[in-house]
Motif scaffolding. Structure first.
Motif, PDB file in Angstrom:
ATOM      1  N   PRO A 296      43.753  40.655  39.488  1.00 28.85           N
ATOM      2  CA  PRO A 296      42.336  40.342  39.720  1.00 28.85           C
ATOM      3  C   PRO A 296      41.891  40.500  41.177  1.00 28.85           C
ATOM      4  CG  PRO A 296      43.597  38.353  39.256  1.00 28.85           C
ATOM      5  CD  PRO A 296      44.503  39.501  38.980  1.00 28.85           C
ATOM      6  N   GLU A 297      42.774  40.247  42.129  1.00 31.57           N
ATOM      7  CA  GLU A 297      42.373  40.355  43.539  1.00 31.57           C
ATOM      8  C   GLU A 297      42.388  41.790  44.039  1.00 31.57           C
ATOM      9  OE1 GLU A 297      44.678  37.671  45.886  1.00 31.57           O
ATOM     10  OE2 GLU A 297      44.046  35.913  44.753  1.00 31.57           O
ATOM     11  N   ALA A 298      43.089  42.675  43.343  1.00 31.06           N
ATOM     12  CA  ALA A 298      43.213  44.067  43.791  1.00 31.06           C
ATOM     13  C   ALA A 298      42.439  45.042  42.923  1.00 31.06           C
ATOM     14  CB  ALA A 298      44.687  44.459  43.794  1.00 31.06           C
ATOM     15  N   LYS A 299      41.740  44.549  41.917  1.00 32.38           N
ATOM     16  CA  LYS A 299      41.166  45.379  40.857  1.00 32.38           C
ATOM     17  C   LYS A 299      40.105  46.383  41.297  1.00 32.38           C
ATOM     18  CE  LYS A 299      37.617  41.989  39.858  1.00 32.38           C
ATOM     19  NZ  LYS A 299      37.148  40.953  38.958  1.00 32.38           N
TER      20      LYS A 299
ATOM     21  N   ASP B 127      39.988  48.800  43.369  1.00 28.98           N
ATOM     22  CA  ASP B 127      40.432  50.187  43.502  1.00 28.98           C
ATOM     23  C   ASP B 127      41.854  50.277  42.978  1.00 28.98           C
ATOM     24  OD1 ASP B 127      41.485  52.765  44.628  1.00 28.98           O
ATOM     25  OD2 ASP B 127      39.479  52.809  45.498  1.00 28.98           O
ATOM     26  N   LEU B 128      42.126  51.324  42.236  1.00 28.01           N
ATOM     27  CA  LEU B 128      43.448  51.499  41.652  1.00 28.01           C
ATOM     28  C   LEU B 128      44.528  51.592  42.727  1.00 28.01           C
ATOM     29  CD1 LEU B 128      44.787  51.741  38.894  1.00 28.01           C
ATOM     30  CD2 LEU B 128      44.466  54.222  39.030  1.00 28.01           C
ATOM     31  N   ALA B 129      44.175  52.107  43.905  1.00 28.68           N
ATOM     32  CA  ALA B 129      45.145  52.176  45.004  1.00 28.68           C
ATOM     33  C   ALA B 129      45.639  50.786  45.369  1.00 28.68           C
ATOM     34  CB  ALA B 129      44.507  52.858  46.216  1.00 28.68           C
ATOM     35  N   ASN B 130      44.738  49.813  45.418  1.00 29.72           N
ATOM     36  CA  ASN B 130      45.129  48.439  45.733  1.00 29.72           C
ATOM     37  C   ASN B 130      46.039  47.869  44.646  1.00 29.72           C
ATOM     38  OD1 ASN B 130      43.467  48.570  47.980  1.00 29.72           O
ATOM     39  ND2 ASN B 130      41.739  47.623  46.932  1.00 29.72           N
ATOM     40  N   VAL B 131      45.696  48.147  43.403  1.00 32.82           N
ATOM     41  CA  VAL B 131      46.498  47.663  42.278  1.00 32.82           C
ATOM     42  C   VAL B 131      47.912  48.225  42.371  1.00 32.82           C
ATOM     43  CG1 VAL B 131      46.753  47.741  39.761  1.00 32.82           C
ATOM     44  CG2 VAL B 131      44.504  47.322  40.773  1.00 32.82           C
ATOM     45  N   PHE B 132      48.029  49.527  42.648  1.00 33.78           N
ATOM     46  CA  PHE B 132      49.343  50.134  42.747  1.00 33.78           C
ATOM     47  C   PHE B 132      50.134  49.585  43.922  1.00 33.78           C
ATOM     48  CE2 PHE B 132      48.495  53.199  39.474  1.00 33.78           C
ATOM     49  CZ  PHE B 132      49.767  53.546  39.024  1.00 33.78           C
ATOM     50  N   LEU B 133      49.470  49.291  45.013  1.00 30.73           N
ATOM     51  CA  LEU B 133      50.172  48.730  46.160  1.00 30.73           C
ATOM     52  C   LEU B 133      50.763  47.367  45.799  1.00 30.73           C
ATOM     53  CD1 LEU B 133      51.036  49.039  49.059  1.00 30.73           C
ATOM     54  CD2 LEU B 133      48.850  48.034  49.760  1.00 30.73           C
TER      55      LEU B 133
END
Length: 198
Positions: free
Chosen positions: A162-165, A167-173
């Motif tokens: 939920p905190e990285a949602k 951008d997909l880049a943030n989710v992958f990180l």
């Protein structure tokens, strides 16, 4: 390999000298139905019901594999669950299902059961890779703003990240950080200049 044509153009088929394949891929769509995988377990197998349930849950975990790829975390799906697939037990079953001796003597070469067993084994390997923690995780993260994500991807990111949602880049990180060993024993290296990391 078993479909490769011989000099007459006929499939070579499953042969006794063929080794059991050792393949793992977490990004393929699962074409078989859960019932097809459950049918791999003979009625006489020890703990047959348990093994069938494990395969059904593995199938369920990877139903969106072509969309989610390495974002999948099979262990997360079983948190708080009294049942968790026993991957080693299931891998043993797949080895037996893919053994050329059993395949050669019990099944028709053209039967799709060989394909089902091979895809199930590959996803078992992928599940174990996705649950392992690593000393070094290296990636080039994909970029995709939330507004351009499919509904299924949005829902998955909202639920698990939920905190990285946004951008997909943030989710992958974040996922890469999850894949690294804890307490400073793992390193994540990513090429993601848009989000200020290296």
């Amino acid at each position: 390999a078993w479909r490769f044509p011989d000099e007459n153009g006929d499939p070579l088929g499953v042969r006794p000298e063929m080794p059991t394949p050792n393949i793992a891929c977490c990004g393929l769509k699962v074409a078989a139905r859960p019932q097809d995988w459950e049918a791999l377990v003979p009625d006489a197998a020890p703990h047959a019901a348990h093994l069938r349930e494990g395969l059904r849950r593995l199938h369920d975990n990877f139903r969106h594999a072509s969309l989610l790829g390495s974002l999948l975390d099979p262990g997360r799906e079983h948190e708080g669950d009294l049942f968790a697939p026993d991957y080693e037990l299931l891998k043993g079953l797949m080895r037996r299902a893919l053994s050329t001796e059993q395949q050669y003597s019990l099944w028709d070469d053209t039967a799709p059961i060989w394909d089902y067993a091979l895809s199930a084994q590959g996803l078992l390997e992928a599940a174990q890779l996705l649950e392992t923690r690593y000393h070094l995780v290296i990636t080039n993260v994909p970029y995709l703003a939330r507004g351009k994500q499919s509904d299924a991807l949005k829902a998955y990111c909202e639920r698990h990240y939920p905190e990285a949602k946004n951008d997909l880049a943030n989710v992958f990180l974040v996922r890469c950080l999850e894949l690294s060993k804890t307490e400073g024993r793992g390193v994540v290296r990513s090429s993601c200049p848009r989000i200020g990391c290296s």
